[in-house]
Write a protein that holds these residues in place. Structure first.
Motif, PDB file in Angstrom:
ATOM      1  N   GLY A   2       0.828  -1.203   0.000  1.00  0.00           N
ATOM      2  CA  GLY A   2       0.000   0.000   0.000  1.00  0.00           C
ATOM      3  C   GLY A   2       0.862   1.253   0.000  1.00  0.00           C
ATOM      4  N   ASP A   3       0.198   2.427   0.011  1.00  0.00           N
ATOM      5  CA  ASP A   3       0.972   3.664  -0.089  1.00  0.00           C
ATOM      6  C   ASP A   3       0.692   4.643   1.048  1.00  0.00           C
ATOM      7  N   GLN A   4       0.094   4.113   2.132  1.00  0.00           N
ATOM      8  CA  GLN A   4      -0.107   4.984   3.299  1.00  0.00           C
ATOM      9  C   GLN A   4       0.491   4.329   4.522  1.00  0.00           C
ATOM     10  N   LEU A  38     -11.557   2.017  -5.813  1.00  0.00           N
ATOM     11  CA  LEU A  38     -10.428   2.959  -5.775  1.00  0.00           C
ATOM     12  C   LEU A  38     -10.799   4.252  -6.505  1.00  0.00           C
ATOM     13  N   LEU A  39     -11.444   4.102  -7.681  1.00  0.00           N
ATOM     14  CA  LEU A  39     -11.821   5.297  -8.435  1.00  0.00           C
ATOM     15  C   LEU A  39     -12.769   6.165  -7.635  1.00  0.00           C
ATOM     16  N   SER A  40     -13.766   5.508  -7.000  1.00  0.00           N
ATOM     17  CA  SER A  40     -14.753   6.346  -6.331  1.00  0.00           C
ATOM     18  C   SER A  40     -14.164   6.985  -5.076  1.00  0.00           C
ATOM     19  N   SER A  41     -13.126   6.387  -4.479  1.00  0.00           N
ATOM     20  CA  SER A  41     -12.533   7.086  -3.336  1.00  0.00           C
ATOM     21  C   SER A  41     -11.397   8.012  -3.778  1.00  0.00           C
ATOM     22  N   ALA A  42     -10.456   7.495  -4.592  1.00  0.00           N
ATOM     23  CA  ALA A  42      -9.295   8.317  -5.005  1.00  0.00           C
ATOM     24  C   ALA A  42      -9.762   9.552  -5.762  1.00  0.00           C
ATOM     25  N   GLY A  43     -10.796   9.396  -6.561  1.00  0.00           N
ATOM     26  CA  GLY A  43     -11.223  10.490  -7.412  1.00  0.00           C
ATOM     27  C   GLY A  43     -12.100  11.509  -6.717  1.00  0.00           C
ATOM     28  N   ASN A  44     -12.768  11.091  -5.650  1.00  0.00           N
ATOM     29  CA  ASN A  44     -13.708  11.963  -4.966  1.00  0.00           C
ATOM     30  C   ASN A  44     -13.032  12.953  -4.042  1.00  0.00           C
ATOM     31  N   THR A  64      -9.823  13.631  -3.201  1.00  0.00           N
ATOM     32  CA  THR A  64      -8.707  14.488  -3.601  1.00  0.00           C
ATOM     33  C   THR A  64      -9.189  15.663  -4.464  1.00  0.00           C
ATOM     34  N   THR A  65     -10.096  15.381  -5.399  1.00  0.00           N
ATOM     35  CA  THR A  65     -10.547  16.458  -6.294  1.00  0.00           C
ATOM     36  C   THR A  65     -11.387  17.466  -5.504  1.00  0.00           C
ATOM     37  N   ALA A  66     -12.187  16.946  -4.559  1.00  0.00           N
ATOM     38  CA  ALA A  66     -12.976  17.850  -3.711  1.00  0.00           C
ATOM     39  C   ALA A  66     -12.044  18.793  -2.952  1.00  0.00           C
ATOM     40  N   PRO A 116      -1.045  21.016  -2.347  1.00  0.00           N
ATOM     41  CA  PRO A 116      -1.420  19.723  -2.935  1.00  0.00           C
ATOM     42  C   PRO A 116      -2.400  18.955  -2.036  1.00  0.00           C
ATOM     43  N   PRO A 117      -3.485  18.426  -2.598  1.00  0.00           N
ATOM     44  CA  PRO A 117      -4.455  17.705  -1.767  1.00  0.00           C
ATOM     45  C   PRO A 117      -3.900  16.384  -1.216  1.00  0.00           C
ATOM     46  N   ALA A 118      -3.061  15.673  -1.995  1.00  0.00           N
ATOM     47  CA  ALA A 118      -2.525  14.389  -1.510  1.00  0.00           C
ATOM     48  C   ALA A 118      -1.225  14.694  -0.771  1.00  0.00           C
ATOM     49  N   CYS A 129       1.206  12.559   1.298  1.00  0.00           N
ATOM     50  CA  CYS A 129       2.464  11.819   1.241  1.00  0.00           C
ATOM     51  C   CYS A 129       2.226  10.370   0.813  1.00  0.00           C
ATOM     52  N   LEU A 130       3.269   9.766   0.276  1.00  0.00           N
ATOM     53  CA  LEU A 130       3.181   8.409  -0.263  1.00  0.00           C
ATOM     54  C   LEU A 130       4.211   7.545   0.459  1.00  0.00           C
ATOM     55  N   ALA A 131       3.735   6.487   1.088  1.00  0.00           N
ATOM     56  CA  ALA A 131       4.651   5.626   1.850  1.00  0.00           C
ATOM     57  C   ALA A 131       5.028   4.403   1.010  1.00  0.00           C
ATOM     58  N   ARG A 132       6.220   3.904   1.229  1.00  0.00           N
ATOM     59  CA  ARG A 132       6.713   2.722   0.515  1.00  0.00           C
ATOM     60  C   ARG A 132       7.521   1.867   1.487  1.00  0.00           C
ATOM     61  N   VAL A 133       7.543   0.556   1.234  1.00  0.00           N
ATOM     62  CA  VAL A 133       8.382  -0.334   2.041  1.00  0.00           C
ATOM     63  C   VAL A 133       9.743  -0.448   1.354  1.00  0.00           C
ATOM     64  N   ILE A 155       7.133  12.836   1.098  1.00  0.00           N
ATOM     65  CA  ILE A 155       6.143  13.908   1.306  1.00  0.00           C
ATOM     66  C   ILE A 155       6.093  14.740   0.035  1.00  0.00           C
ATOM     67  N   GLN A 156       5.337  14.231  -0.939  1.00  0.00           N
ATOM     68  CA  GLN A 156       5.333  14.933  -2.232  1.00  0.00           C
ATOM     69  C   GLN A 156       4.626  16.269  -2.111  1.00  0.00           C
ATOM     70  N   ALA A 157       3.794  16.439  -1.067  1.00  0.00           N
ATOM     71  CA  ALA A 157       3.114  17.732  -0.894  1.00  0.00           C
ATOM     72  C   ALA A 157       4.090  18.825  -0.473  1.00  0.00           C
ATOM     73  N   PRO A 161       5.835   4.939 -11.739  1.00  0.00           N
ATOM     74  CA  PRO A 161       4.858   3.967 -12.246  1.00  0.00           C
ATOM     75  C   PRO A 161       3.437   4.180 -11.737  1.00  0.00           C
ATOM     76  N   HIS A 162       3.278   4.754 -10.546  1.00  0.00           N
ATOM     77  CA  HIS A 162       1.926   4.904  -9.980  1.00  0.00           C
ATOM     78  C   HIS A 162       1.352   6.300 -10.175  1.00  0.00           C
ATOM     79  N   VAL A 163       1.995   7.132 -10.997  1.00  0.00           N
ATOM     80  CA  VAL A 163       1.504   8.510 -11.149  1.00  0.00           C
ATOM     81  C   VAL A 163      -0.006   8.476 -11.431  1.00  0.00           C
ATOM     82  N   LEU A 187      -3.616   8.073 -12.272  1.00  0.00           N
ATOM     83  CA  LEU A 187      -4.303   7.735 -13.522  1.00  0.00           C
ATOM     84  C   LEU A 187      -5.413   8.728 -13.835  1.00  0.00           C
ATOM     85  N   GLY A 188      -5.981   9.301 -12.793  1.00  0.00           N
ATOM     86  CA  GLY A 188      -7.138  10.184 -12.977  1.00  0.00           C
ATOM     87  C   GLY A 188      -6.764  11.647 -13.141  1.00  0.00           C
ATOM     88  N   ALA A 189      -5.448  11.947 -13.282  1.00  0.00           N
ATOM     89  CA  ALA A 189      -5.030  13.356 -13.346  1.00  0.00           C
ATOM     90  C   ALA A 189      -5.761  14.144 -14.455  1.00  0.00           C
TER      91      ALA A 189
END
Ligand code: HEM
Length: 406
Positions: free
Chosen positions: A70-72, A241-247, A249-251, A290-292, A294-298, A319-321, A352-354, A356-358
């Motif tokens: 995951g990324d959080q 994922l679309l209905s959560s990721a897209g809602n 962040t864009t809001a 930026p609305p998002a 930070c992105l976590a990685r192992v 912390i891309q924000a 690779p994960h940039v 998709l809904g940008a």
């Protein structure tokens, strides 16, 4: 300072769950950038990077910094991701690559521009409710409603179920201050899985002209060249994922548009006079707030960064924000400047994960701002009445942004 001259944790503390800090994390991030480019948090046991170049290079290097859990931070710490909630975002190549190839077809320039007229109609309807009034809530009444309407249309969610989906998705993303137990999150997520599974079963019996039916018909090409249909679990995970990721962040982006232009009214005047600057203004606001978060990685192998070893098995938080305010990349970064030339920013992630809904997020934000400025060329924010939302370490933005438009 410690004996090696490094800033110590007591002197500089960034807690991703400190919601007071969410109000304005930029000063702490600037100090991390300058004084602790590789930041160590002992309390939650992670490392973090804030500089533009470090975050960009790290997000590209998926072999070292893996998304497989995951990324959080709280999802990684919450243990293995249940099979029913495994999705494109929580996988590395080669599976991620094949899934992304298939799913990116949903976001071709053509399919996104098809949504332009419906997005504009929704924006007009929502804003027209407030023409003639002296105040309304730019997020509650507008920004948080528009993205859900667009995504529901894209997916084909029946009108009568849209409010239920909006409420349940919000509940899934919401985190109480201090909440790190993922049980509630997984329970609400399971409710959404069962709803979408029923919707897919309906379309399997009787396909319609919507994205859910298209996903059932689509074929995924495996590494060995063979192809197969998506499983129900894969299709459900993507829809969810679309209905959560897209809602969410864009809001939040629409909220940042409302607040940032109120803070910089001179920039707003430029947009009223020159609406052709609006697409660049959207990029500038994405850079500035930026609305998002930070992105976590192992971490998959020992890696040396800024002279220190980050060990295999550790967690790195990018912390891309913070990167939009890195003065090494953007001159005068704390100033919003709608004509700024932005070669690139990392607010949609990178590598690779940039996001998709940008293209869809950009379209919605542009239309939201165009339609706002056509009706209200000036507004003030009632800063006392604002609320900043709490969604773990993932998303930052207003849940309430009352504005005066008289
Ligand atoms: C302003 C709005 C948005 C922001 C700031 C945003 C941000 C992001 C970020 C930072 C990532 C990278 C995640 C990672 O590297 O782990 C991402 C991925 C993703 N986003 Fe967005 N997003 C937005 C809107 C949307 C919309 C509207 C959709 C779709 C309707 C969407 C769908 C996705 C998907 C499917 C991924 C996963 C891509 C992959 O794993 O390959 N996003 N987003």
């Amino acid at each position: 300072m410690d004996t090696a001259g490094r800033v110590t944790a007591e002197e500089l503390h960034w807690d991703p769950y400190d919601y007071d800090l969410h109000r304005d994390p930029h000063p702490v991030w600037r100090r991390m950038m300058d004084d602790a480019p590789l930041y160590r948090n002992e309390q939650f046991d992670f490392w973090a990077m804030t500089r533009f170049d470090d975050v960009l290079n790290g997000l590209v290097d998926w072999r070292t910094f893996s998304s497989a859990q995951g990324d959080q931070l709280e999802i990684i710490r919450g243990g293995p991701i249940p099979e029913s909630q495994n999705s494109i975002i929580s996988n590395d190549a080669p599976y991620h690559t094949s899934l992304r190839r298939l799913l990116s077809r949903a976001f071709t320039p053509r399919s996104v521009s098809d949504l332009e007229s419906v997005t504009r109609r929704f924006a007009q309807e929502l804003l027209d409710e407030h023409s003639g009034s002296t105040s309304f809530d730019y997020v509650e009444d507008f920004g948080s409603r528009l993205p859900g309407m667009v995504i529901a249309t894209m997916l084909g969610i029946p009108d009568g179920d849209r409010e239920y989906i909006r409420r349940t998705t919000d509940e899934q993303l919401h985190r109480e201050p201090g909440e790190r137990d993922m049980q509630r999150h997984h329970r609400v997520a399971a409710e959404l899985v069962s709803y979408y599974s029923e919707q897919l079963a309906d379309r399997r019996a009787k396909p319609r002209d919507d994205m859910m039916s298209a996903l059932l018909a689509a074929e995924i090409t495996e590494d060995d060249g063979s192809s197969r249909k998506l499983t129900d679990a894969e299709a459900v995970a993507f829809i969810k994922l679309l209905s959560s990721a897209g809602n969410e962040t864009t809001a939040k982006l629409i909220g940042w548009i409302g607040s940032s232009l109120a803070k910089f009214p001179g920039e707003r005047v430029k947009l009223v006079k020159h609406p052709e600057l609006i697409p660049n203004a959207v990029e500038e606001i994405l850079r500035y707030e930026p609305p998002a978060l930070c992105l976590a990685r192992v971490v998959r192998r020992d890696v040396v960064l800024h002279g220190e070893v980050v060990p295999e098995g550790g967690v790195m938080v990018f912390i891309q924000a913070a990167t939009g305010r890195d003065p090494r990349q953007f001159p005068d970064p704390d100033r919003l400047h709608v004509e700024r030339k932005i070669e690139r920013h990392l607010s949609f992630g990178f590598g690779p994960h940039v996001c998709l809904g940008a293209p869809l997020a950009r379209l919605e934000a542009r239309i939201a701002l165009e339609e706002t400025l056509l009706r209200f060329s000036e507004w003030d924010v009632d800063w006392e009445g604002c609320e900043v939302v709490h969604t773990g370490s993932a998303v930052r933005g207003y849940s309430k942004l009352p504005i005066r438009v008289d």
